[in-house]
Design a protein around this motif. Structure first.
Motif, short mmCIF file in Angstrom:
data_model
loop_
_atom_site.label_atom_id
_atom_site.label_comp_id
_atom_site.label_asym_id
_atom_site.label_seq_id
_atom_site.Cartn_x
_atom_site.Cartn_y
_atom_site.Cartn_z
N ASP A 5 0.83 -1.21 0.00
CA ASP A 5 0.00 0.00 0.00
C ASP A 5 0.86 1.26 0.00
O ASP A 5 0.56 2.23 -0.69
CB ASP A 5 -0.94 0.02 1.21
CG ASP A 5 -2.12 -0.93 1.04
OD1 ASP A 5 -2.30 -1.45 -0.08
OD2 ASP A 5 -2.86 -1.13 2.02
N GLU A 9 0.93 4.14 -2.84
CA GLU A 9 0.74 5.54 -2.48
C GLU A 9 1.80 6.41 -3.15
O GLU A 9 1.51 7.46 -3.71
CB GLU A 9 0.83 5.69 -0.96
CG GLU A 9 -0.18 6.64 -0.38
CD GLU A 9 -0.17 6.56 1.13
OE1 GLU A 9 0.55 7.37 1.74
OE2 GLU A 9 -0.87 5.69 1.68
N TYR A 14 -1.59 9.56 -4.85
CA TYR A 14 -2.75 9.83 -4.00
C TYR A 14 -2.56 9.15 -2.66
O TYR A 14 -2.19 7.98 -2.61
CB TYR A 14 -4.04 9.25 -4.60
CG TYR A 14 -4.49 9.85 -5.91
CD1 TYR A 14 -4.44 11.22 -6.14
CD2 TYR A 14 -5.00 9.04 -6.91
CE1 TYR A 14 -4.89 11.76 -7.34
CE2 TYR A 14 -5.45 9.57 -8.11
CZ TYR A 14 -5.39 10.93 -8.32
OH TYR A 14 -5.82 11.46 -9.49
N ARG A 16 -3.88 7.11 0.59
CA ARG A 16 -4.87 6.04 0.67
C ARG A 16 -6.27 6.57 0.97
O ARG A 16 -7.26 6.05 0.46
CB ARG A 16 -4.44 5.04 1.75
CG ARG A 16 -5.40 3.87 1.86
CD ARG A 16 -5.24 3.12 3.16
NE ARG A 16 -3.88 2.75 3.40
CZ ARG A 16 -3.45 1.50 3.51
NH1 ARG A 16 -4.30 0.52 3.39
NH2 ARG A 16 -2.21 1.25 3.77
N ARG A 17 -6.40 7.63 1.78
CA ARG A 17 -7.72 8.14 2.14
C ARG A 17 -8.53 8.59 0.92
O ARG A 17 -9.74 8.67 0.97
CB ARG A 17 -7.60 9.27 3.16
CG ARG A 17 -6.93 10.50 2.64
CD ARG A 17 -6.77 11.58 3.71
NE ARG A 17 -5.93 12.64 3.23
CZ ARG A 17 -6.33 13.60 2.39
NH1 ARG A 17 -7.57 13.61 1.95
NH2 ARG A 17 -5.49 14.53 1.98
N TRP A 19 -8.30 7.01 -2.18
CA TRP A 19 -8.37 5.94 -3.18
C TRP A 19 -9.80 5.60 -3.57
O TRP A 19 -10.07 5.24 -4.71
CB TRP A 19 -7.65 4.69 -2.70
CG TRP A 19 -6.16 4.82 -2.70
CD1 TRP A 19 -5.42 5.94 -3.02
CD2 TRP A 19 -5.22 3.84 -2.34
NE1 TRP A 19 -4.08 5.70 -2.89
CE2 TRP A 19 -3.92 4.41 -2.47
CE3 TRP A 19 -5.32 2.53 -1.91
CZ2 TRP A 19 -2.76 3.71 -2.20
CZ3 TRP A 19 -4.16 1.83 -1.64
CH2 TRP A 19 -2.89 2.41 -1.79
N LYS A 20 -10.75 5.67 -2.63
CA LYS A 20 -12.14 5.32 -2.95
C LYS A 20 -12.87 6.47 -3.65
O LYS A 20 -13.85 6.26 -4.31
CB LYS A 20 -12.89 4.91 -1.70
CG LYS A 20 -12.41 3.57 -1.18
CD LYS A 20 -13.24 3.10 -0.03
CE LYS A 20 -12.68 1.74 0.41
NZ LYS A 20 -13.30 1.23 1.59
N GLU A 21 -12.36 7.68 -3.51
CA GLU A 21 -13.01 8.86 -4.11
C GLU A 21 -12.50 9.18 -5.51
O GLU A 21 -13.23 9.68 -6.34
CB GLU A 21 -12.79 10.08 -3.21
CG GLU A 21 -13.37 9.95 -1.83
CD GLU A 21 -12.95 11.11 -0.93
OE1 GLU A 21 -12.78 12.23 -1.45
OE2 GLU A 21 -12.78 10.86 0.27
N PRO A 23 -10.52 8.15 -9.17
CA PRO A 23 -10.23 6.98 -10.00
C PRO A 23 -8.75 6.63 -9.89
O PRO A 23 -7.90 7.51 -9.96
CB PRO A 23 -10.60 7.42 -11.41
CG PRO A 23 -10.67 8.90 -11.36
CD PRO A 23 -10.91 9.31 -9.93
#
Length: 149
Positions: A5, A9, A14, A16-17, A19-21, A23
């Motif tokens: 991870d 990064e 980006y 990690r916080r 990654w879901k927001e 692409p």
């Protein structure tokens, strides 16, 4: 040693916080060349592309298939075809099984495949004279076609 991870990064830029927001596609490609020695002497660049983490599991399966009996250190189709190099001493049936086992690793992994090609005669007669010096190689043209195509 850094975690996977942490490496992602650094490579993707980006944290990690996010990654879901945002692409995020970490792709890695393996490419090889081949040339036909007759006809228009077509040059090919072809390869596979997949996510970085998928290549990790592919690498483990590929290595296991290489080491499986009869073990080989690396795979080159030209050596398999001619039964020389890593395939010296293989019977046709044994060679075919080894190639099939290695191809199965690729099929299971389901990477995306791509290729591009150009006839060297066409390149030399039509394209080469119009290219600036750094791009006078057909490899350069094919590489650009792969990346931007």
């Amino acid at each position: 040693m850094r975690s996977a991870d942490a490496i992602l990064e650094i490579v993707c830029g980006y944290p990690r916080r996010l990654w879901k927001e945002l692409p995020l596609a970490m792709l890695h490609a393996y490419v090889d060349d081949s040339i036909c020695k007759s006809g228009d002497r077509r040059l090919f660049l072809a390869g596979y592309i997949h996510t970085a983490d998928s290549w990790v599991s592919f690498t483990e399966r590929w290595d296991a298939a290489l080491r499986a009996d009869p073990p080989i250190e690396y795979f080159k189709m030209s050596e398999a075809h001619a039964r020389r190099g890593q395939f010296r001493g293989f019977s046709e049936a044994r060679r075919n099984k080894k190639v099939h086992d290695l191809a199965s690793v690729i099929c299971v992994s389901k990477p995306w495949s791509f290729h591009t090609s150009i006839g060297l005669s066409d390149f030399n007669e039509i394209v080469a004279e119009f290219l600036p010096f750094p791009f006078k190689s057909p490899y350069s043209l094919l590489f650009q076609a792969m990346v931007f195509g």
